[in-house]
Scaffold this motif. Structure first.
Motif, short mmCIF file in Angstrom:
data_model
loop_
_atom_site.label_atom_id
_atom_site.label_comp_id
_atom_site.label_asym_id
_atom_site.label_seq_id
_atom_site.Cartn_x
_atom_site.Cartn_y
_atom_site.Cartn_z
N ALA A 98 0.83 -1.21 0.00
CA ALA A 98 0.00 0.00 0.00
C ALA A 98 0.87 1.26 0.00
O ALA A 98 0.56 2.24 -0.69
N ILE A 99 1.95 1.24 0.77
CA ILE A 99 2.87 2.37 0.79
C ILE A 99 3.50 2.57 -0.59
O ILE A 99 3.58 3.69 -1.11
N THR A 100 3.93 1.48 -1.19
CA THR A 100 4.57 1.55 -2.52
C THR A 100 3.61 2.10 -3.56
O THR A 100 3.98 2.96 -4.38
N VAL A 101 2.37 1.63 -3.53
CA VAL A 101 1.36 2.11 -4.48
C VAL A 101 1.07 3.60 -4.25
O VAL A 101 1.00 4.38 -5.20
N ALA A 102 0.92 3.99 -2.98
CA ALA A 102 0.63 5.40 -2.67
C ALA A 102 1.77 6.31 -3.13
O ALA A 102 1.54 7.38 -3.71
N LEU A 103 3.00 5.90 -2.89
CA LEU A 103 4.15 6.69 -3.31
C LEU A 103 4.25 6.74 -4.84
O LEU A 103 4.60 7.78 -5.42
#
Length: 412
Positions: A98-103
């Motif tokens: 989720a962090i990777t997608v958001a970034l």
């Protein structure tokens, strides 16, 4: 852009597969001898049993977390067909994704950068398998999402920050960097409403929601902190202290330890004063200022803490990655220092943790390098944040601009 996103995706899949392999071989001596995963299957699993019966582990000295940690540690039980350990790792990977997608989504917008997604994707594996056996990735996800939602909704920013603070306090530090005025009022209002509402629900569902305060107040000086580094060096000068496992960490005990602990608390107060001074004096805000201020705040509170566990680097990596999504950030060299400190942290724990615990010259040298990098990053971060929010220097008119036009010097 699509090619870069595909490269980030492929890198994420490859590195996370490697982290899972390391997790499966955690019993190897250089990977911690089983100590890394024990946190989940023994400690978190034990707390799950208590929390599932509607109470926080009030009499457990290892329970030092705010009430929001309860739902995070109970959530693995909601995944059917998996053991608690397997479900916990799966949810941690989901938060990481989720962090990777958001970034990536933030970095793909016009005028933004994918450097943040690259830093997170490549930086987290530097901690080996430790991130998969701690719930700090989930906490970091709330802080990262809070900051990345800010341009579109100050309400969402405040709500996510409050939820993160209920899980592990530090995500509240994403709020002081918001621009003065309406943005600050909106975010803080929604943070207060969300925090109060969530806390009320947790107080109804669980007994002893504030038991963590007693255990947190009793913590001493962990061997990886700045104070611990000083005490480790002092052993070579004849200081008679020793290392003991207490409050979930290896801490120093002996003469002057309480003095060092108080010095750390005083340093934290100074860090708070510096942030307050910056807030009062800041005059210019860019789109990157809230991101930069969040990283600066967490860095200052990290280096002055009595405890600097290896998972603290997860927080710093996440916030540094958010900074790098903006082309206007002042924190690029700070992000590089954090990546270097993260790499050294993996050598400190778990690879050579016995050397650090024994305060050998090798262990002390490792701590001097890691903490030296963090101290440099904190000082540089604050200095660059301060300069970036001061008024732009005005150019003095040159001498030529003061000359009268030639025709003005000519007699009529």
């Amino acid at each position: 852009m699509k090619r870069r996103l595909l490269t980030i995706t492929a890198t994420w899949l490859t590195t996370r597969a490697l982290m899972l392999w390391l997790l499966a071989h955690d019993a190897l001596p250089l990977l911690g001898g089983g100590g890394v995963t024990r946190e989940v299957w023994w400690l978190y699993g034990h707390w799950y049993g208590v929390l599932a019966h509607g109470a926080f582990p009030a009499h457990d000295t290892l329970w030092q977390y705010p009430p929001g940690a309860g739902p995070v540690l109970v959530s693995p039980g909601l995944l059917p067909g998996l053991t608690y350990f397997q479900a916990f790792v799966a949810l941690t990977l989901a938060a990481d994704a989720a962090i990777t997608v958001a970034l990536s989504r933030a970095g793909a917008r016009p005028g933004r950068s994918l450097r943040g997604a690259v830093l997170w994707t490549g930086g987290l594996p530097l901690l080996l398998h430790v991130p998969l056996a701690r719930y700090d990735v989930q906490v970091t996800a709330l802080a990262v999402i809070a900051l990345l939602t800010l341009p579109r909704s100050t309400r969402a920013c405040g709500a996510f920050a409050a939820l993160g603070a209920l899980v592990k306090v530090w995500p509240a530090l994403v709020l002081p960097g918001l621009e003065k005025g309406r943005a600050t009022r909106s975010a803080w209002t929604w943070a207060a409403v969300t925090g109060a509402s969530a806390l009320s629900v947790l107080a109804v569902l669980f007994d002893n929601p504030f038991a963590f305060l007693r255990q947190q107040g009793g913590r001493g000086v962990q061997i990886e902190s700045f104070g611990g580094t000083a005490l480790g060096l002092a052993t070579h000068a004849g200081w008679p202290g020793s290392v003991r496992y207490q409050y979930g960490a290896l801490e120093y005990t002996g003469p002057y330890v309480s003095l060092v602990a108080r010095a750390c608390l005083a340093a934290t107060a100074v860090a708070f004063a510096l942030l307050l001074l910056w807030r009062l004096r800041a005059q210019r805000w860019s789109a990157a200022t809230p991101y930069d201020a969040a990283l600066t705040a967490v860095l200052l509170f990290t280096v002055t803490s009595r405890v600097i566990s290896p998972q603290y680097m997860i927080w710093l990596l996440g916030l540094a990655a958010v900074c790098l999504t903006s082309r206007h950030t002042s924190q690029r060299p700070v992000a590089a220092l954090i990546v270097a400190a993260t790499a050294v942290s993996a050598v400190v724990y778990p690879v050579l943790y016995d050397q650090v615990a024994a305060a050998t010259w090798t262990g002390c040298a490792l701590m001097l390098v890691r903490n030296g990098l963090l101290a440099t990053a904190a000082a540089l971060s604050f200095a660059r944040l301060w300069r970036s929010t001061r008024p732009a220097p005005t150019k003095e008119p040159d001498a030529a601009s003061h000359r009268l036009p030639d025709r003005a010097l000519t007699a009529p």
